[in-house]
Design a protein around this motif. Structure first.
Motif, PDB file in Angstrom:
ATOM      1  N   ARG A   1      23.127  75.802  54.085  1.00 28.50           N
ATOM      2  CA  ARG A   1      23.567  76.063  55.623  1.00 28.50           C
ATOM      3  C   ARG A   1      22.362  75.106  56.654  1.00 28.50           C
ATOM      4  O   ARG A   1      20.939  74.983  57.762  1.00 28.50           O
ATOM      5  N   PRO A   2      21.981  73.592  56.483  1.00 25.21           N
ATOM      6  CA  PRO A   2      21.887  72.554  57.860  1.00 25.21           C
ATOM      7  C   PRO A   2      21.947  72.524  58.839  1.00 25.21           C
ATOM      8  O   PRO A   2      23.140  73.118  59.644  1.00 25.21           O
ATOM      9  N   ALA A   3      21.395  72.933  59.802  1.00 25.16           N
ATOM     10  CA  ALA A   3      21.719  73.359  60.804  1.00 25.16           C
ATOM     11  C   ALA A   3      21.010  71.943  62.266  1.00 25.16           C
ATOM     12  O   ALA A   3      22.138  71.790  63.415  1.00 25.16           O
ATOM     13  N   ASP A   4      21.167  70.850  61.774  1.00 22.13           N
ATOM     14  CA  ASP A   4      20.817  69.432  62.920  1.00 22.13           C
ATOM     15  C   ASP A   4      21.531  68.636  62.111  1.00 22.13           C
ATOM     16  O   ASP A   4      21.754  66.782  62.585  1.00 22.13           O
ATOM     17  N   ALA A   5      22.062  68.253  60.481  1.00 19.90           N
ATOM     18  CA  ALA A   5      22.326  67.417  59.694  1.00 19.90           C
ATOM     19  C   ALA A   5      22.976  66.950  58.672  1.00 19.90           C
ATOM     20  O   ALA A   5      23.026  68.674  58.453  1.00 19.90           O
ATOM     21  N   TYR A   6      23.603  66.208  58.110  1.00 19.46           N
ATOM     22  CA  TYR A   6      24.186  66.371  56.984  1.00 19.46           C
ATOM     23  C   TYR A   6      23.462  66.375  55.993  1.00 19.46           C
ATOM     24  O   TYR A   6      22.076  66.139  56.139  1.00 19.46           O
ATOM     25  N   LEU A   7      23.514  66.504  54.449  1.00 15.86           N
ATOM     26  CA  LEU A   7      23.304  66.697  53.307  1.00 15.86           C
ATOM     27  C   LEU A   7      23.021  65.504  52.313  1.00 15.86           C
ATOM     28  O   LEU A   7      23.898  64.729  52.790  1.00 15.86           O
ATOM     29  N   PRO A   8      21.766  64.841  52.990  1.00 16.47           N
ATOM     30  CA  PRO A   8      21.708  63.418  51.674  1.00 16.47           C
ATOM     31  C   PRO A   8      22.086  63.136  50.142  1.00 16.47           C
ATOM     32  O   PRO A   8      21.625  63.280  49.262  1.00 16.47           O
ATOM     33  N   MET A   9      23.486  63.440  51.091  1.00 19.35           N
ATOM     34  CA  MET A   9      24.328  63.270  48.762  1.00 19.35           C
ATOM     35  C   MET A   9      25.540  62.556  49.181  1.00 19.35           C
ATOM     36  O   MET A   9      26.045  62.511  49.724  1.00 19.35           O
ATOM     37  N   ASP A  10      25.843  61.836  48.374  1.00 16.28           N
ATOM     38  CA  ASP A  10      27.095  61.524  47.983  1.00 16.28           C
ATOM     39  C   ASP A  10      27.508  61.770  46.694  1.00 16.28           C
ATOM     40  O   ASP A  10      27.194  61.705  45.392  1.00 16.28           O
ATOM     41  N   LEU A  11      29.143  61.648  46.718  1.00 15.39           N
ATOM     42  CA  LEU A  11      29.885  61.655  45.196  1.00 15.39           C
ATOM     43  C   LEU A  11      30.031  60.719  45.131  1.00 15.39           C
ATOM     44  O   LEU A  11      30.686  59.470  45.793  1.00 15.39           O
TER      45      LEU A  11
ATOM     46  N   PRO B   1      21.511  55.393  40.279  1.00 19.13           N
ATOM     47  CA  PRO B   1      21.748  56.570  40.935  1.00 19.13           C
ATOM     48  C   PRO B   1      22.430  56.620  42.719  1.00 19.13           C
ATOM     49  O   PRO B   1      22.602  55.498  43.183  1.00 19.13           O
ATOM     50  N   ALA B   2      22.815  57.763  42.764  1.00 20.96           N
ATOM     51  CA  ALA B   2      24.141  57.291  44.308  1.00 20.96           C
ATOM     52  C   ALA B   2      23.165  57.167  45.839  1.00 20.96           C
ATOM     53  O   ALA B   2      21.710  57.760  45.523  1.00 20.96           O
ATOM     54  N   SER B   3      23.615  56.478  46.708  1.00 22.84           N
ATOM     55  CA  SER B   3      22.777  56.147  47.520  1.00 22.84           C
ATOM     56  C   SER B   3      23.696  57.023  48.515  1.00 22.84           C
ATOM     57  O   SER B   3      24.626  56.830  48.313  1.00 22.84           O
ATOM     58  N   PRO B   4      22.785  56.921  49.847  1.00 22.08           N
ATOM     59  CA  PRO B   4      23.907  57.437  50.978  1.00 22.08           C
ATOM     60  C   PRO B   4      25.536  56.407  51.444  1.00 22.08           C
ATOM     61  O   PRO B   4      26.124  57.414  52.029  1.00 22.08           O
ATOM     62  N   GLY B   5      24.957  55.133  51.081  1.00 18.14           N
ATOM     63  CA  GLY B   5      26.277  54.352  51.536  1.00 18.14           C
ATOM     64  C   GLY B   5      26.054  54.360  52.768  1.00 18.14           C
ATOM     65  O   GLY B   5      25.534  54.205  53.853  1.00 18.14           O
ATOM     66  N   PRO B   6      27.429  53.032  52.728  1.00 17.32           N
ATOM     67  CA  PRO B   6      27.240  52.523  54.014  1.00 17.32           C
ATOM     68  C   PRO B   6      27.540  53.356  55.571  1.00 17.32           C
ATOM     69  O   PRO B   6      28.014  54.423  55.228  1.00 17.32           O
TER      70      PRO B   6
ATOM     71  N   ASP C   1      34.454  64.624  50.161  1.00 17.92           N
ATOM     72  CA  ASP C   1      34.408  65.594  51.034  1.00 17.92           C
ATOM     73  C   ASP C   1      34.315  66.820  50.695  1.00 17.92           C
ATOM     74  O   ASP C   1      33.882  67.895  51.079  1.00 17.92           O
ATOM     75  N   LEU C   2      34.808  67.432  49.781  1.00 14.91           N
ATOM     76  CA  LEU C   2      34.825  68.514  48.580  1.00 14.91           C
ATOM     77  C   LEU C   2      33.512  68.702  49.397  1.00 14.91           C
ATOM     78  O   LEU C   2      32.709  70.320  48.990  1.00 14.91           O
ATOM     79  N   LEU C   3      32.932  68.029  48.150  1.00 12.20           N
ATOM     80  CA  LEU C   3      31.300  68.358  47.889  1.00 12.20           C
ATOM     81  C   LEU C   3      30.763  68.567  48.981  1.00 12.20           C
ATOM     82  O   LEU C   3      29.718  69.613  48.695  1.00 12.20           O
ATOM     83  N   ALA C   4      30.395  67.717  49.841  1.00 16.62           N
ATOM     84  CA  ALA C   4      30.012  68.143  50.421  1.00 16.62           C
ATOM     85  C   ALA C   4      30.501  69.306  52.055  1.00 16.62           C
ATOM     86  O   ALA C   4      29.287  70.499  51.891  1.00 16.62           O
ATOM     87  N   TYR C   5      31.527  69.456  51.278  1.00 15.26           N
ATOM     88  CA  TYR C   5      31.741  70.867  52.354  1.00 15.26           C
ATOM     89  C   TYR C   5      31.390  72.410  51.909  1.00 15.26           C
ATOM     90  O   TYR C   5      31.265  72.911  52.491  1.00 15.26           O
ATOM     91  N   ALA C   6      31.220  72.310  50.662  1.00 13.72           N
ATOM     92  CA  ALA C   6      30.495  73.257  49.152  1.00 13.72           C
ATOM     93  C   ALA C   6      28.799  73.721  49.356  1.00 13.72           C
ATOM     94  O   ALA C   6      28.758  74.205  49.262  1.00 13.72           O
ATOM     95  N   GLY C   7      28.691  72.217  49.862  1.00 13.53           N
ATOM     96  CA  GLY C   7      27.006  72.455  49.437  1.00 13.53           C
ATOM     97  C   GLY C   7      26.900  72.703  51.311  1.00 13.53           C
ATOM     98  O   GLY C   7      24.970  73.503  51.626  1.00 13.53           O
ATOM     99  N   ARG C   8      27.735  72.270  52.261  1.00 16.59           N
ATOM    100  CA  ARG C   8      26.772  72.805  53.511  1.00 16.59           C
ATOM    101  C   ARG C   8      26.288  74.380  53.857  1.00 16.59           C
ATOM    102  O   ARG C   8      25.685  75.078  54.343  1.00 16.59           O
ATOM    103  N   PRO C   9      27.818  75.128  53.288  1.00 19.40           N
ATOM    104  CA  PRO C   9      26.854  76.379  53.340  1.00 19.40           C
ATOM    105  C   PRO C   9      26.164  77.241  53.045  1.00 19.40           C
ATOM    106  O   PRO C   9      25.856  78.294  53.470  1.00 19.40           O
TER     107      PRO C   9
END
Length: 233
Positions: A57-67, A228-233, A46-54
């Motif tokens: 600056r995605p406007a309408d979706a999560y970034l397609p990445m995972d840890l 490689p990492a995938s979006p996951g379930p 979650d910390l990685l997800a929160y770091a990536g978005r600011p």
């Protein structure tokens, strides 16, 4: 809230969990259905997800990445992974203009991402210590988290209120919460208000704080390299 709140929360987490790296992390983390190791990996996710978005600056979706964390990672190694993610979030928030908005069930400001990052750290450190039978309460810093993410929270002790708001405790006169929401994209800060729904028991949560997925543990291939990492379930 800002990057200093995230840095302080993570410093407290390291102070508490650092001496416990020899403990059995395969036990359940408090009331969650994740193990303590999975819960620690989830903090990093979650910390990685929160770091990536600011930053993006995605406007309408999560970034397609995972840890992904390898199944052979020791508790100490998982803490180092999460330390890196906490540092990335802190730097991203420190660099972000207050006017930046990025998607989290609506346009979320940097203060919202700081609050969610601190919440992930404080609450899941609490879950892990419960799983390891460590007698500890989250720090009073949770008051700022509650004020930012739960504007309708009832009055009371800051720690008790935060635990009640997230289904981890009870307050006299209020029903127990089996599901909950928090408000990162706030109507008083942005033109859009929408939150996700949360279940209190762990991996089934569809939450305002993360995509609904289990912390990924990558199985190594016979060549010794990880897929490689995938979006996951």
């Amino acid at each position: 809230m800002d990057h200093r709140d995230v840095d302080a929360a993570w410093a407290e987490c390291l102070r508490v969990l650092g001496p416990l790296t020899d403990e059995d992390r395969t036990v359940r983390a408090g009331s969650l259905t994740w193990t303590c190791a999975e819960t620690a990996a989830h903090i990093g996710h979650d910390l990685l997800a929160y770091a990536g978005r600011p930053a993006a600056r995605p406007a309408d979706a999560y970034l397609p990445m995972d840890l992904s964390v390898h199944p052979t990672a020791t508790p100490a190694e998982i803490l180092r992974v999460v330390t890196a993610r906490a540092g990335l979030l802190g730097h991203a928030l420190a660099a972000a203009d207050p006017g930046v908005r990025a998607w989290h069930w609506g346009p979320c400001d940097p203060g919202g991402f700081a609050a969610m990052g601190a919440a992930e750290i404080l609450l899941h450190t609490h879950d892990i210590t419960r799983g390891l039978s460590v007698d500890r309460r989250p720090p009073a810093a949770g008051a700022a988290v509650t004020g930012r993410l739960f504007p309708d929270a009832p009055p009371g002790d800051a720690v008790d209120v935060l635990l009640r708001c997230t289904g981890r405790g009870d307050l006299d006169g209020f029903p127990h919460r089996d599901s909950w929401t928090w408000e990162a994209a706030r109507a008083d800060r942005t033109p859009t208000r929408r939150v996700g729904r949360v279940s209190a028991d762990g991996p089934r949560r569809r939450r305002a704080c993360a995509p609904p997925r289990r912390p990924r543990v990558v199985r190594r291939r016979s060549s010794g390299t990880a897929p490689p990492a995938s979006p996951g379930p």
